[in-house]
Design an enzyme around this catalytic site. Structure first.
Site, PDB file in Angstrom:
ATOM      1  N   THR A 121       2.011   3.404  -6.579  1.00 54.51           N
ATOM      2  CA  THR A 121       2.292   3.874  -5.225  1.00 54.51           C
ATOM      3  C   THR A 121       1.542   5.191  -5.033  1.00 54.51           C
ATOM      4  O   THR A 121       0.731   5.570  -5.879  1.00 54.51           O
ATOM      5  CB  THR A 121       3.822   4.026  -5.009  1.00 54.51           C
ATOM      6  N   VAL A 154       0.866  -1.171   0.000  1.00 52.93           N
ATOM      7  CA  VAL A 154       0.000   0.000   0.000  1.00 52.93           C
ATOM      8  C   VAL A 154       0.908   1.228   0.000  1.00 52.93           C
ATOM      9  O   VAL A 154       1.908   1.251   0.722  1.00 52.93           O
ATOM     10  CB  VAL A 154      -0.907   0.038   1.246  1.00 52.93           C
ATOM     11  N   CYS A 155       0.567   2.212  -0.809  1.00 54.19           N
ATOM     12  CA  CYS A 155       1.215   3.523  -0.753  1.00 54.19           C
ATOM     13  C   CYS A 155       2.728   3.359  -0.966  1.00 54.19           C
ATOM     14  O   CYS A 155       3.147   2.585  -1.834  1.00 54.19           O
ATOM     15  CB  CYS A 155       0.863   4.167   0.594  1.00 54.19           C
ATOM     16  N   SER A 156       3.549   4.028  -0.159  1.00 56.54           N
ATOM     17  CA  SER A 156       4.994   3.947  -0.348  1.00 56.54           C
ATOM     18  C   SER A 156       5.569   2.590   0.029  1.00 56.54           C
ATOM     19  O   SER A 156       6.773   2.360  -0.145  1.00 56.54           O
ATOM     20  CB  SER A 156       5.703   5.064   0.420  1.00 56.54           C
TER      21      SER A 156
END
Lengths: 222, 222
Positions: B120, B100-102
């Site tokens: 990302t 998830v995300c970074s």
């Protein structure tokens, strides 16, 4: 902005963290996680644990008080006069008192929803009437300073609504952008009425099983 | 189904709990929260803390490995060869490895996204190219057994997609109904391109400030 979030054994993690991720970004937000005792608090599945940073007793006032729900554990808190007393006491100092999911039942049990329009998880709307609230099936609903949200993920929508009220629309949009909240659920259920009957029945059976584990009349869910 | 979720100091809470709330409901799910050390791990705002139930060392294999992101703390993990080694080692045993995300930048830094389409947080897409991945601006994207999601709340959509792949559409719909995930954001941002320029700039300024706190060249965010 003092934000106080209640934790209790068996809370639903996303009920807490959805609104937290939004509200912790309010200007000058200071978030306190409170419980009867400080320290580690188990969520409804025991491997997920969060930490209470303060006891309820230590909290004298709050700008925002947030009460999360749970699948069944809220029924223990309904019977816990001490916690309900603290909820009433802190609510008397707040600018906003908010709940997610069955957290609304706790507000109702603390006498804070009498005669007020309120919402909760779709499986529990009837329970609100028992405590004198007027249940409505909405994503979230405001009555004065109280905002109640529907089940679990509805807390995110509610927290963005509150952010808009507190800090303005541009700010709320910025937070929404930071957490990239422009949802695209891969399976399309636009609202409850779009849910196939067999899916609803499977979900009701799931809740019934959870209730049975707690030795609570499954009838409470119907 | 063994689900292993990485925690590290400074993680974003909703990156963890969004997917957790969905995946913990997979049939026979056993969720382990892992970190270098067991015990309390601070998220990016220090009042929100979760608990690592296992050390990375203790994990021999997993069906699902989940790597959450963070606003800046992931940059510490990028430089942490020991954690990246464990991510590689556990990934070698998984059916699914997700971020998830970074968190995607951590998978990339561990060499797991080379030549692969991945996504990302919108503010970090360029960083994926630096590690040889092919960044795409999608809500989530699957490449073989790897699924990467965009920022923060995108993890919920991705976890429902994975639930559908693992347990079928009816089951994924049931989970969606239990967590009432038919979002109605009160402020309409249908996608990134619908975001007003001044809101985007405010968000970029927010990230820049966070980066400065870490003494990292703000240029990394541009």
């Amino acid at each position: 902005m003092d934000i106080v979030i209640l934790l209790y054994k068996g809370f639903t993690a996303l009920d807490v963290v959805g609104p937290y991720e939004v509200l912790s970004r309010l200007p000058n937000a200071v978030v306190k996680f409170v419980a009867k005792q400080k320290g580690i608090i188990e969520s409804e599945y025991s491997s997920m644990k969060m930490v209470a940073t303060h006891t309820l007793e230590e909290i004298e006032n709050a700008d925002i008080l947030m009460i999360p729900g749970s699948t069944t554990a809220f029924l223990n808190v309904v019977k816990d006069a001490e916690t309900l007393h603290h909820v009433q006491r802190i609510d008397a100092t707040t600018q906003w008192t908010i709940s997610v999911c069955s957290g609304a039942v706790l507000l109702a049990a603390a006498g804070l929803l009498k005669g007020k329009a309120a919402t909760t998880h779709w499986g529990l709307l009837d329970m609100l009437s028992k405590f004198g609230a007027n249940p409505v099936a909405e994503r979230y609903i405001q009555h004065g300073k109280i905002i109640t949200a529907a089940g679990v993920s509805a807390g995110i929508d509610m927290a963005l609504y509150l952010t808009k009220a507190v800090a303005g629309e541009a700010y709320a949009k910025m937070v929404q952008l930071i957490i990239e909240y422009y949802p695209e659920p891969p399976i399309n259920i636009s609202d409850f009425s779009a849910v196939p009957k067999e899916v609803e029945e499977a979900a009701r059976a799931f809740f019934k099983k959870e209730m049975m584990k707690m030795n609570i009349a499954a009838a409470a869910m119907n």
